[in-house]
Every structure is written in structure tokens, then in C-alpha cells.
Design an enzyme around this catalytic site. Structure first.
Site, PDB file in Angstrom:
ATOM      1  N   HIS A  61       0.841  -1.199   0.000  1.00 34.33           N
ATOM      2  CA  HIS A  61       0.000   0.000   0.000  1.00 34.33           C
ATOM      3  C   HIS A  61       0.873   1.244   0.000  1.00 34.33           C
ATOM      4  O   HIS A  61       1.929   1.306   0.633  1.00 34.33           O
ATOM      5  CB  HIS A  61      -0.996  -0.013   1.161  1.00 34.33           C
ATOM      6  CG  HIS A  61      -0.434   0.183   2.535  1.00 34.33           C
ATOM      7  ND1 HIS A  61      -0.276   1.417   3.121  1.00 34.33           N
ATOM      8  CD2 HIS A  61      -0.032  -0.711   3.482  1.00 34.33           C
ATOM      9  CE1 HIS A  61       0.192   1.284   4.349  1.00 34.33           C
ATOM     10  NE2 HIS A  61       0.353   0.003   4.596  1.00 34.33           N
TER      11      HIS A  61
ATOM     12  N   ASP B   3       5.740   2.786   7.088  1.00 28.60           N
ATOM     13  CA  ASP B   3       4.361   2.340   6.845  1.00 28.60           C
ATOM     14  C   ASP B   3       3.671   3.278   5.852  1.00 28.60           C
ATOM     15  O   ASP B   3       2.959   4.180   6.242  1.00 28.60           O
ATOM     16  CB  ASP B   3       3.609   2.328   8.180  1.00 28.60           C
ATOM     17  CG  ASP B   3       2.239   1.710   8.074  1.00 28.60           C
ATOM     18  OD1 ASP B   3       1.944   1.087   7.048  1.00 28.60           O
ATOM     19  OD2 ASP B   3       1.445   1.867   9.038  1.00 28.60           O
TER      20      ASP B   3
ATOM     21  N   GLU C  22      -5.373   1.413   2.171  1.00 33.18           N
ATOM     22  CA  GLU C  22      -5.140   0.291   3.086  1.00 33.18           C
ATOM     23  C   GLU C  22      -5.464   0.721   4.504  1.00 33.18           C
ATOM     24  O   GLU C  22      -6.027  -0.052   5.285  1.00 33.18           O
ATOM     25  CB  GLU C  22      -3.689  -0.179   2.985  1.00 33.18           C
ATOM     26  CG  GLU C  22      -3.380  -1.459   3.749  1.00 33.18           C
ATOM     27  CD  GLU C  22      -2.908  -1.253   5.178  1.00 33.18           C
ATOM     28  OE1 GLU C  22      -2.679  -2.258   5.889  1.00 33.18           O
ATOM     29  OE2 GLU C  22      -2.753  -0.086   5.604  1.00 33.18           O
ATOM     30  N   GLU C  23      -5.102   1.948   4.823  1.00 32.79           N
ATOM     31  CA  GLU C  23      -5.343   2.471   6.166  1.00 32.79           C
ATOM     32  C   GLU C  23      -6.814   2.807   6.392  1.00 32.79           C
ATOM     33  O   GLU C  23      -7.190   3.199   7.489  1.00 32.79           O
ATOM     34  CB  GLU C  23      -4.485   3.717   6.406  1.00 32.79           C
ATOM     35  CG  GLU C  23      -2.982   3.497   6.248  1.00 32.79           C
ATOM     36  CD  GLU C  23      -2.359   2.664   7.352  1.00 32.79           C
ATOM     37  OE1 GLU C  23      -3.110   2.197   8.246  1.00 32.79           O
ATOM     38  OE2 GLU C  23      -1.134   2.488   7.346  1.00 32.79           O
TER      39      GLU C  23
ATOM     40  N   HIS D 223       2.439   4.854  13.017  1.00 29.76           N
ATOM     41  CA  HIS D 223       1.374   5.844  12.851  1.00 29.76           C
ATOM     42  C   HIS D 223       1.675   7.155  13.571  1.00 29.76           C
ATOM     43  O   HIS D 223       0.742   7.911  13.882  1.00 29.76           O
ATOM     44  CB  HIS D 223       0.030   5.288  13.308  1.00 29.76           C
ATOM     45  CG  HIS D 223      -0.556   4.309  12.341  1.00 29.76           C
ATOM     46  ND1 HIS D 223      -1.845   3.836  12.448  1.00 29.76           N
ATOM     47  CD2 HIS D 223      -0.041   3.703  11.233  1.00 29.76           C
ATOM     48  CE1 HIS D 223      -2.092   2.995  11.457  1.00 29.76           C
ATOM     49  NE2 HIS D 223      -1.000   2.891  10.709  1.00 29.76           N
TER      50      HIS D 223
END
Length: 484
Positions: free
Chosen positions: A274, A286, A320-321, A445
Site C-alpha cells: 500500500h 508504513d 489500506e489504512e 502511525h
């Protein structure tokens, strides 16, 4: 002249692949040998962390110049996709932007404050799809479950009246939607959750799954704030005012897809990661590092296009998140025949975690075996690392990344993941080094997930391993699905 020499060299290599029955290398011996391992080893040599890092730096620059995150449909996401598209087209790929819309949640307010006995400001993150407080806010006393502070069952509140109160629970033991349902069932007006991270200032945003189960306003607080609030509650009544408001919305975005021009379309390998991040971070680990490696793999594999027996599709997923929406849309659009023609999916997730574990997807889901062939993918990737004398551990194909839609559709899946919010055990410290009791990615995150957060050692190892897998499967998937 250089193109002429490369064409000649490629022709020689293609002929070699047809006549050399087995290459005398330890990796070939471990995984079956032959032309597949020749290309696999070439790819592993060329898709290094250093080469992938060049793209990661560009993605981080595009992100920084466009709002500081790559939330789907944001300027940072679009600018990053533009960089990928430019590199792919320059290498001769045709690039498809697969547009789709998904259910989103627009956040209007996430504020909280202790009103009494000692006024102070809190830093909540609203749970996506949670019910909103009234526009004027919600003011109530705070209660902590008397029996168990995770609040997963009504028994955790036994002998306690929490009707009309704001309950403070700890993340863990069950899904947050269950906690919220339990709190609503016992009459709570709202729910706050202790993010319970080793970092007392870290906070994470969660989501209601399914959104229809949302019943009361809910948000997370950092562990430090939560523990102080719980201590105040233990000493006497505490009143908190919440202003947590959001609403359902629809967001339009796109996946990015690029296919090799050669290879069997009826036995396609999909490699994906992603591209999006959450809106609180630049998302280097990420998932920028993985997106960069998928790009570098595509660029290197293009050089061997005449040799490929199976088509390879490279994918960069959006949203994706936001509930794995991009990969789910992609799989949903496949016809039954196209699903059968998808040989396998390789997923790259958080491949540069600073306190990493060398995790390989195991061929198992939480419910049992993954689709046929998944265990073989896992075995081969584990075997690659064993040949490098690098220890690995299994990671189940759970519902936390883009492999989920493929697995649910009956498509074999595998890949690698260096870890997110799991705490590192003493056993894993012995295997991989790092810091016991800390998250595998302490910047998960968070705003600190920039380029310097990426561990270059595991970034290199995972980049090479997945390029190795793509090279191998681009020649044969016989041991995964019986197709040669």
C-alpha cells in the site's frame, strides 16, 4: 551500442535458461534449482535496500512537499503516485490508475478536557465511524471498570453503575468494537481507551468494524494521559467534557497497476504494497519503504522481460489504512476466471521497522490454513532466509494488510512484515537484536515515521527476499499451483 550488447546478453541468458537443468548453488539445492533460481538470485542481487532507498527518499520528499502525509486522495498520495508513474513509464511500463470510491469518515472535532477537579486538556483521537457527541459536547463523570480494565464483557463492570458516564478502558483482550458494544450495553454515554503503549505519549486511531456497530462516542488517549486520569478517578469524582464529531463520507482515489509486457497472463503473479499512510505521519516505514521496493523490483525485472514465463503485476494500493479498501476493490473487480488466473499474491508491509522481527507470512490464517499454495510460498521464503543464515518467525495472514482480500478470494498469498505495534519479546531479542518490551516500530502511525525511522538492514534483507521470490515465480509456480 549498449542496447545492442544488452540484447545479445539477454538472448544468451534466455538460451541458458532453456538448456541449463540446474544451477549449482545452495539456494537452488534448497528450493529445487533450475532457471527459476537463476533469475531469483539475479533479482536478489540487484534489488537492494540501497537501490530501493533512492525511491524512498523521493517518496518522502514528495510527501513532505504536499502536506506531510499520504492519506488516500491527499496531495501527498497523488504526488507519490506521480513519482512512481514517471519511473515506470520511463522503464517502458504501461501504468493503469484504477479509480474507485470507498466509505470514509470525515473528522470534524476531536477535543477533550478534564473539567474538574483539576482542569486540563486531553489529546483524544476519535475512533473512525464512532457516533458523534452533540454539537455542544458531552459532559459526564468518568468510570473505570471495577473488575477488569479492558472492559470486554459486562462482568468487567460487575457491581458498578456506569449509566450516563464516560468509561475509561484499556486497549487489549478484544476488539475495540466489542469494548464499545459492552460499554453501551451497560449504559455508558461514551468510551475513552488507553492506547497502552510503552511510549506514554503515543496514541493510535482505531475504527469501528463494522461501522454499523457504532453506538456511543469513542476515542483513544495516550497511556500517560489515561493513567493520570485513572489515578484521579481512584481518588474521587472526575468530570470530563468531550467534543468528538465526525460523519460518513465518500472518498475517490486510485490504485496504481503495472504489468510486465511478457509472460503468461493466465498465471499472473501479483506483488503489492500500500502506498497510502494515515494522516498523522509521513509513513516512511508504513508503507513507503515497501512501495519503493515494489518499484525497484519492477524496474529491475523489466530488464529480463524476454525470459519471463509468467506475467507479473505490480500494485500500489490506496486506502489500506481505510479498511484495506484498495486491494479489496481490486479483487472484487476480478472475474471468476481472472481470480483463477492469479497464481499468487506477495504482500510487503512495513519492511523497515527499527526494532524489527524477521516475520514471514505463514500460510495460516487465524481460522486455519490459507488457500492452497500459501504454505509453499512461506516455505520458500523461509528457505531463502535460512540459506542466508538469517532466522525468521511466522506471522499469520491476519486481517491487517492487503493480503486479506486475496486470501478471502481463495488466492495463495505470502510475503514479509517487520512489525508494527507488537512488543518485542526477550526471545525475539535473542533472534533479531533490538529492545525488549518496545514496539517493533515505536513510530507506528506517528509523526516520527520519517526516512530515519527505517532500519536499513531489514529493509535490504526484505527487499532482496521479495525480489528473489518474484524472480522465482516469474519463471515457475509449479510447486504453488501446479502450473509450469
Amino acid at each position: 551500442m549498449r542496447k545492442s550488447r544488452f540484447r545479445k546478453a539477454t538472448a544468451v541468458l534466455a538460451a541458458a535458461l532453456l538448456v541449463i537443468p540446474q544451477l549449482a548453488t545452495s539456494t537452488a539445492q534448497a528450493t529445487g534449482g533450475g532457471p527459476a533460481n537463476w533469475l531469483a538470485e539475479r533479482m536478489s542481487d540487484q534489488v537492494t535496500g540501497a537501490n530501493s532507498a533512492r525511491h524512498l527518499r523521493e517518496l518522502m520528499a514528495a510527501t513532505a512537499a504536499n502536506g506531510g502525509h499520504r492519506d488516500s486522495a491527499s496531495p501527498g498520495y497523488t504526488a507519490s503516485a506521480d513519482y512512481l508513474t514517471g519511473k515506470l513509464r520511463a522503464a517502458g511500463y504501461q501504468v493503469q490508475r484504477q479509480e474507485f470510491s470507498f466509505r470514509d469518515y470525515a473528522i470534524h472535532s476531536e477535543r477533550a478536557e478534564v473539567v474538574s477537579p483539576n482542569a486540563r486538556t486531553l489529546r483524544p483521537l476519535i475512533v473512525r465511524f464512532a457516533v458523534s457527541t452533540p454539537a455542544e459536547g458531552l459532559t459526564a463523570t468518568v468510570a473505570v471498570p471495577a473488575v477488569k480494565d479492558t472492559g470486554c464483557t459486562a462482568e468487567d463492570y460487575a457491581g458498578q453503575d456506569v449509566r450516563g458516564k464516560i468509561v475509561l478502558v484499556r486497549v487489549g483482550d478484544c476488539f475495540i468494537t466489542q469494548k464499545q458494544n459492552t460499554a453501551a450495553a451497560v449504559g455508558a454515554a461514551a468510551m475513552l481507551m488507553n492506547a497502552d503503549s510503552p511510549n506514554p505519549d503515543l496514541n493510535l486511531r482505531y475504527r469501528m468494524v463494522p461501522p454499523e456497530d457504532a453506538k456511543i462516542p469513542s476515542a483513544t488517549l495516550p497511556r500517560g494521559e489515561s493513567e493520570r486520569l485513572a489515578a484521579d478517578v481512584a481518588a474521587g469524582p472526575v468530570t470530563v467534557r468531550l467534543d468528538l464529531r465526525g460523519q460518513d463520507s465518500t472518498t475517490k482515489t486510485f490504485n496504481l497497476l503495472a504489468d510486465t509486457p511478457t509472460g503468461r497472463a493466465d498465471n499472473t503473479i501479483v506483488m503489492g504494497a500500500h502506498l497510502d499512510s494515515v494522516d498523522t505521519t509521513p509513513g516512511a516505514n508504513d508503507n513507503g519503504a515497501a512501495a519503493a521496493t515494489v518499484l525497484e523490483t519492477a524496474l529491475q525485472l523489466k530488464r529480463y522481460a524476454p525470459l519471463l514465463r509468467n506475467k507479473v503485476r505490480f500494485a500500489w494500493w490506496a486506502a489500506e489504512e481505510k479498511g484495506l479498501s484498495g486491494s479489496q476493490y481490486y479483487v472484487d473487480q476480478l472475474s471468476p476466471e481472472q481470480r483463477k488466473q492469479t497464481a499468487l499474491y506477495l504482500n510487503l508491509e512495513m519492511i523497515g521497522s527499527p526494532n524489527f522481527a524477521r516475520q514471514v507470512y505463514s500460510g495460516q490464517t487465524p481460522e486455519g490454513p490459507a488457500p492452497a499454495g500459501s504454505a509453499k510460498i512461506s516455505q520458500l521464503v523461509h528457505g531463502y532466509f535460512a540459506d542466508q543464515k538469517l532466522p525468521t518467525v511466522d506471522l499469520v495472514l491476519d486481517g491487517r494488510s492487503d493480503h486479506t482480500a486475496f486470501v478471502n478470494a481463495g488466492i495463495a498469498a505470502g510475503g514479509v512484515n517487520a512489525g508494527s505495534d507488537r512488543l518485542k519479546s526477550a526471545e525475539w531479542v535473542k533472534l533479531f537484536g533490538g529492545v525488549e518490551g518496545q514496539m517493533l516500530d515505536p513510530c507506528y502511525h506517528q509523526g516520527c515515521d520519517g526516512y530515519s525511522n527505517v532500519n536499513q538492514t531489514i529493509f535490504d534483507q526484505f527487499s532482496r527476499s521479495m525480489a528473489w521470490a518474484v524472480g522465482r515465480f516469474a519463471i515457475t509456480t509449479a510447486d504453488v499451483n501446479g502450473r509450469k
